[in-house]
Design a protein around this motif. Structure first.
Motif, PDB file in Angstrom:
ATOM      1  N   THR A   1      10.798  12.118 -10.535  1.00 51.87           N
ATOM      2  CA  THR A   1      10.902  13.296  -9.488  1.00 51.87           C
ATOM      3  C   THR A   1       9.064  13.296  -9.017  1.00 51.87           C
ATOM      4  N   ILE A   2       8.540  12.517  -8.993  1.00 59.66           N
ATOM      5  CA  ILE A   2       7.088  12.578  -8.539  1.00 59.66           C
ATOM      6  C   ILE A   2       6.868  12.440  -6.923  1.00 59.66           C
ATOM      7  N   ASP A   3       5.888  12.775  -6.520  1.00 58.01           N
ATOM      8  CA  ASP A   3       5.745  12.856  -5.240  1.00 58.01           C
ATOM      9  C   ASP A   3       5.251  11.439  -4.641  1.00 58.01           C
ATOM     10  N   GLY A   4       4.756  10.509  -5.597  1.00 63.25           N
ATOM     11  CA  GLY A   4       4.238   9.440  -4.842  1.00 63.25           C
ATOM     12  C   GLY A   4       3.748   8.279  -5.590  1.00 63.25           C
ATOM     13  N   TYR A   5       3.689   7.029  -5.580  1.00 62.52           N
ATOM     14  CA  TYR A   5       3.337   6.035  -6.597  1.00 62.52           C
ATOM     15  C   TYR A   5       2.024   5.511  -6.031  1.00 62.52           C
ATOM     16  N   PHE A   6       1.356   5.065  -6.832  1.00 59.66           N
ATOM     17  CA  PHE A   6      -0.002   4.095  -6.535  1.00 59.66           C
ATOM     18  C   PHE A   6       0.548   2.728  -7.306  1.00 59.66           C
ATOM     19  N   LEU A   7       1.013   1.807  -6.518  1.00 60.37           N
ATOM     20  CA  LEU A   7       1.287   0.498  -7.024  1.00 60.37           C
ATOM     21  C   LEU A   7       0.229  -0.678  -6.763  1.00 60.37           C
ATOM     22  N   GLU A   8       0.332  -1.375  -7.877  1.00 52.64           N
ATOM     23  CA  GLU A   8      -0.823  -2.246  -7.750  1.00 52.64           C
ATOM     24  C   GLU A   8      -0.262  -3.680  -7.166  1.00 52.64           C
ATOM     25  N   TYR A   9      -0.860  -4.117  -6.160  1.00 50.21           N
ATOM     26  CA  TYR A   9      -0.543  -5.416  -5.298  1.00 50.21           C
ATOM     27  C   TYR A   9      -1.697  -6.273  -4.761  1.00 50.21           C
ATOM     28  N   ASP A  10      -2.561  -6.302  -5.671  1.00 47.87           N
ATOM     29  CA  ASP A  10      -3.625  -7.088  -5.350  1.00 47.87           C
ATOM     30  C   ASP A  10      -3.684  -8.703  -5.570  1.00 47.87           C
ATOM     31  N   ASP A  11      -2.717  -9.077  -6.147  1.00 49.77           N
ATOM     32  CA  ASP A  11      -2.353 -10.336  -6.300  1.00 49.77           C
ATOM     33  C   ASP A  11      -0.832 -10.650  -6.597  1.00 49.77           C
ATOM     34  N   ASN A  12      -0.611 -11.992  -7.006  1.00 50.34           N
ATOM     35  CA  ASN A  12       0.659 -12.274  -6.953  1.00 50.34           C
ATOM     36  C   ASN A  12       1.290 -11.995  -8.538  1.00 50.34           C
ATOM     37  N   ARG A  13       0.549 -11.219  -9.335  1.00 49.72           N
ATOM     38  CA  ARG A  13       1.355 -10.879 -10.462  1.00 49.72           C
ATOM     39  C   ARG A  13       2.129  -9.793 -10.360  1.00 49.72           C
ATOM     40  N   SER A  14       2.080  -8.903  -9.458  1.00 44.67           N
ATOM     41  CA  SER A  14       3.012  -7.957  -8.998  1.00 44.67           C
ATOM     42  C   SER A  14       4.276  -8.319  -8.340  1.00 44.67           C
ATOM     43  N   GLY A  15       4.565  -9.593  -7.788  1.00 44.23           N
ATOM     44  CA  GLY A  15       5.675  -9.976  -7.069  1.00 44.23           C
ATOM     45  C   GLY A  15       5.765  -9.453  -5.681  1.00 44.23           C
TER      46      GLY A  15
ATOM     47  N   ALA B   1      11.516  10.836   1.178  1.00 46.66           N
ATOM     48  CA  ALA B   1      10.063  11.535   1.252  1.00 46.66           C
ATOM     49  C   ALA B   1       9.169  11.097   0.410  1.00 46.66           C
ATOM     50  N   LYS B   2       9.256  10.256  -0.564  1.00 49.16           N
ATOM     51  CA  LYS B   2       8.089   9.678  -1.574  1.00 49.16           C
ATOM     52  C   LYS B   2       7.075   8.574  -0.564  1.00 49.16           C
ATOM     53  N   LYS B   3       6.113   8.793  -1.024  1.00 48.20           N
ATOM     54  CA  LYS B   3       5.009   8.109  -0.600  1.00 48.20           C
ATOM     55  C   LYS B   3       4.733   6.717  -1.634  1.00 48.20           C
ATOM     56  N   VAL B   4       4.146   5.806  -1.168  1.00 49.86           N
ATOM     57  CA  VAL B   4       3.773   4.678  -1.872  1.00 49.86           C
ATOM     58  C   VAL B   4       2.370   4.135  -1.323  1.00 49.86           C
ATOM     59  N   VAL B   5       1.785   4.219  -2.300  1.00 52.46           N
ATOM     60  CA  VAL B   5      -0.074   4.017  -2.085  1.00 52.46           C
ATOM     61  C   VAL B   5      -0.175   2.505  -2.450  1.00 52.46           C
ATOM     62  N   LEU B   6      -0.294   1.418  -1.460  1.00 51.27           N
ATOM     63  CA  LEU B   6      -0.360  -0.029  -1.658  1.00 51.27           C
ATOM     64  C   LEU B   6      -1.840  -0.270  -2.522  1.00 51.27           C
ATOM     65  N   GLY B   7      -1.966  -0.614  -3.572  1.00 51.31           N
ATOM     66  CA  GLY B   7      -3.183  -1.050  -4.134  1.00 51.31           C
ATOM     67  C   GLY B   7      -3.523  -2.468  -3.665  1.00 51.31           C
ATOM     68  N   LEU B   8      -3.812  -2.733  -2.434  1.00 48.84           N
ATOM     69  CA  LEU B   8      -3.985  -3.906  -1.986  1.00 48.84           C
ATOM     70  C   LEU B   8      -5.615  -4.631  -2.087  1.00 48.84           C
ATOM     71  N   VAL B   9      -6.443  -3.628  -2.365  1.00 46.71           N
ATOM     72  CA  VAL B   9      -7.833  -3.877  -2.532  1.00 46.71           C
ATOM     73  C   VAL B   9      -8.128  -4.163  -3.943  1.00 46.71           C
TER      74      VAL B   9
ATOM     75  N   ALA C   1     -18.599  -0.632  -1.261  1.00 50.34           N
ATOM     76  CA  ALA C   1     -17.850  -1.330   0.215  1.00 50.34           C
ATOM     77  C   ALA C   1     -16.443  -1.380  -0.068  1.00 50.34           C
ATOM     78  N   LYS C   2     -15.883  -1.437  -1.424  1.00 48.65           N
ATOM     79  CA  LYS C   2     -14.242  -1.447  -1.342  1.00 48.65           C
ATOM     80  C   LYS C   2     -13.661  -0.286  -0.691  1.00 48.65           C
ATOM     81  N   VAL C   3     -14.444   0.843  -1.241  1.00 44.54           N
ATOM     82  CA  VAL C   3     -13.994   2.228  -0.817  1.00 44.54           C
ATOM     83  C   VAL C   3     -14.092   2.319   0.752  1.00 44.54           C
ATOM     84  N   ARG C   4     -15.269   1.982   1.404  1.00 39.92           N
ATOM     85  CA  ARG C   4     -15.203   2.063   2.721  1.00 39.92           C
ATOM     86  C   ARG C   4     -14.161   1.175   3.501  1.00 39.92           C
TER      87      ARG C   4
END
Length: 373
Positions: free
Chosen positions: A268-282, A296-304, A357-360
């Motif tokens: 029952t959290i409000d959002g997830y930060f999920l790691e998706y920077d390489d193929n280890r995550s499927g 209503a949930k948000k998902v933050v894609l960790g692509l960088v 540079a990653k943040v920007r």
């Protein structure tokens, strides 16, 4: 005024940043007893003030203290709970290619809330120095870290019943989060390697009994997190970062989210930060389970990636965000680095300039993808 619907932000961050050389030297001098705790704190204070300014200058809407007062992303907090003591095992945690420094914890008594936990003073400082219009974000490890085990036998100091332990742990965390709230926190993130571990353990399980054991751990994880979240203030946003290991640019766990998505969807959290920077995550397919369970949930894609300096292209990031939107609406998605830049004080193998540079890149890409960013 930031509202709960805006958090997590379209462009966000996980929490830790590379320690500047002045801070690294100060911590070493403190360890060598050549400077006092007060002198170390003064150097930490200045480094954090400068870090806040850098985060704002680079476009972030939520800032952290970079975890500059910690050695570890998780242990410093756990050691601050009543009933948890610091230990030094023979070996560190084994990652893919490296072994970490040796440090751990031991549960020696009933786990309870510590009203003098040092993280409260640390957040107060962060909040007092965060500019108006910017949000101070607190990050703490998830309670699930305290009951991961490979055996079905439960033996923890004064505990013989896991349900009682979960109750105590949830109560301690609930009181801790309320204290953060009283200090002005409106955005708190639980960092959780457990779900990342479970994906790998279930993926590589050799027997049905092994799979059943880790699924039982998932059930216990849902129980403790949902219990601690009960009756929290409505204007407090709680997110969770599901981590797969981050130490000197190395990783620890590989496995698709498919194995844990049904359990993550129950939190029952409000959002997830999920790691998706390489193929280890499927693939992105498991995101549909999270959306269907709570639109209503948000998902933050960790692509960088925060592990290496090479910059991803905005085009490739936009393409992957579009691919994810086939399973969860674009309006439910956000973008961030896959993890912090320094989950421990050693930090990942990139420079501070490369970090920013990653943040920007995250900020600029999100503004291109989402008009409301």
């Amino acid at each position: 005024m930031t509202t709960i619907k805006e958090i997590p932000f379209r462009f966000d961050q996980v929490g830790s940043f590379l320690r500047p050389d002045t801070l690294k030297k100060a911590r070493q001098n403190f360890s060598n007893q050549t400077i006092s705790a007060q002198e170390l704190k003064a150097i930490e204070d200045q480094a954090i003030i400068e870090l806040i300014d850098q985060q704002v200058e680079n476009g972030l809407k939520a800032v952290t203290d970079g975890e500059f007062r910690r050695s570890w992303w998780h242990l410093d907090f756990l050691w601050g709970l009543n009933g948890v003591e610091q230990t030094t095992p023979e070996h560190g945690y084994q990652f893919n290619q490296v072994e970490t420094r040796a440090a751990s914890y031991q549960i020696t008594d009933k786990v309870t809330f510590n009203p003098e936990h040092p993280f409260f003073e640390a957040f107060t400082f962060l909040n007092e120095h965060t500019p108006e219009g910017i949000l101070a974000k607190a990050t703490i490890p998830s309670p699930t870290l305290l009951f991961n085990r490979k055996s079905d036998t439960f033996t923890y100091a004064s505990y013989t019943d896991e349900n009682i332990f979960i109750d105590d742990l949830a109560k301690a965390y609930h009181q801790t989060i309320l204290k953060f709230y009283d200090l002005g926190c409106r955005y708190l993130q639980l960092d959780d390697t457990s779900w990342g571990m479970y994906t790998g353990f279930i993926e590589n399980a050799k027997t049905d009994d092994e799979i059943k054991h880790w699924q039982q751990q998932c059930v216990a994880g849902v129980a403790v997190v949902n219990q601690l979240l009960q009756d929290l203030p409505k204007d407090l946003t709680i997110t969770m970062h599901v981590c797969r290991g981050n130490y000197k640019s190395d990783w620890a766990i590989a496995g698709p989210y498919d194995h844990v998505a049904p359990y993550l969807a129950q939190l029952t959290i409000d959002g997830y930060f999920l790691e998706y920077d390489d193929n280890r995550s499927g693939g992105f397919e498991p995101l549909s389970q999270i959306y269907k369970n709570d639109p209503a949930k948000k998902v933050v894609l960790g692509l960088v990636t925060s592990k290496f300096p090479e910059l991803e292209s905005k085009e490739s990031l936009s393409k992957r965000i579009n691919e994810a939107s086939a399973y969860i609406p674009l309006e439910n998605l956000c973008l961030s680095p896959q993890c912090g830049f320094a989950s421990t004080e050693e930090g990942n193998h990139l420079t501070e300039d490369e970090q920013w540079a990653k943040v920007r890149l995250v900020v600029e890409t999100a503004k291109q993808v989402w008009q409301d960013a």
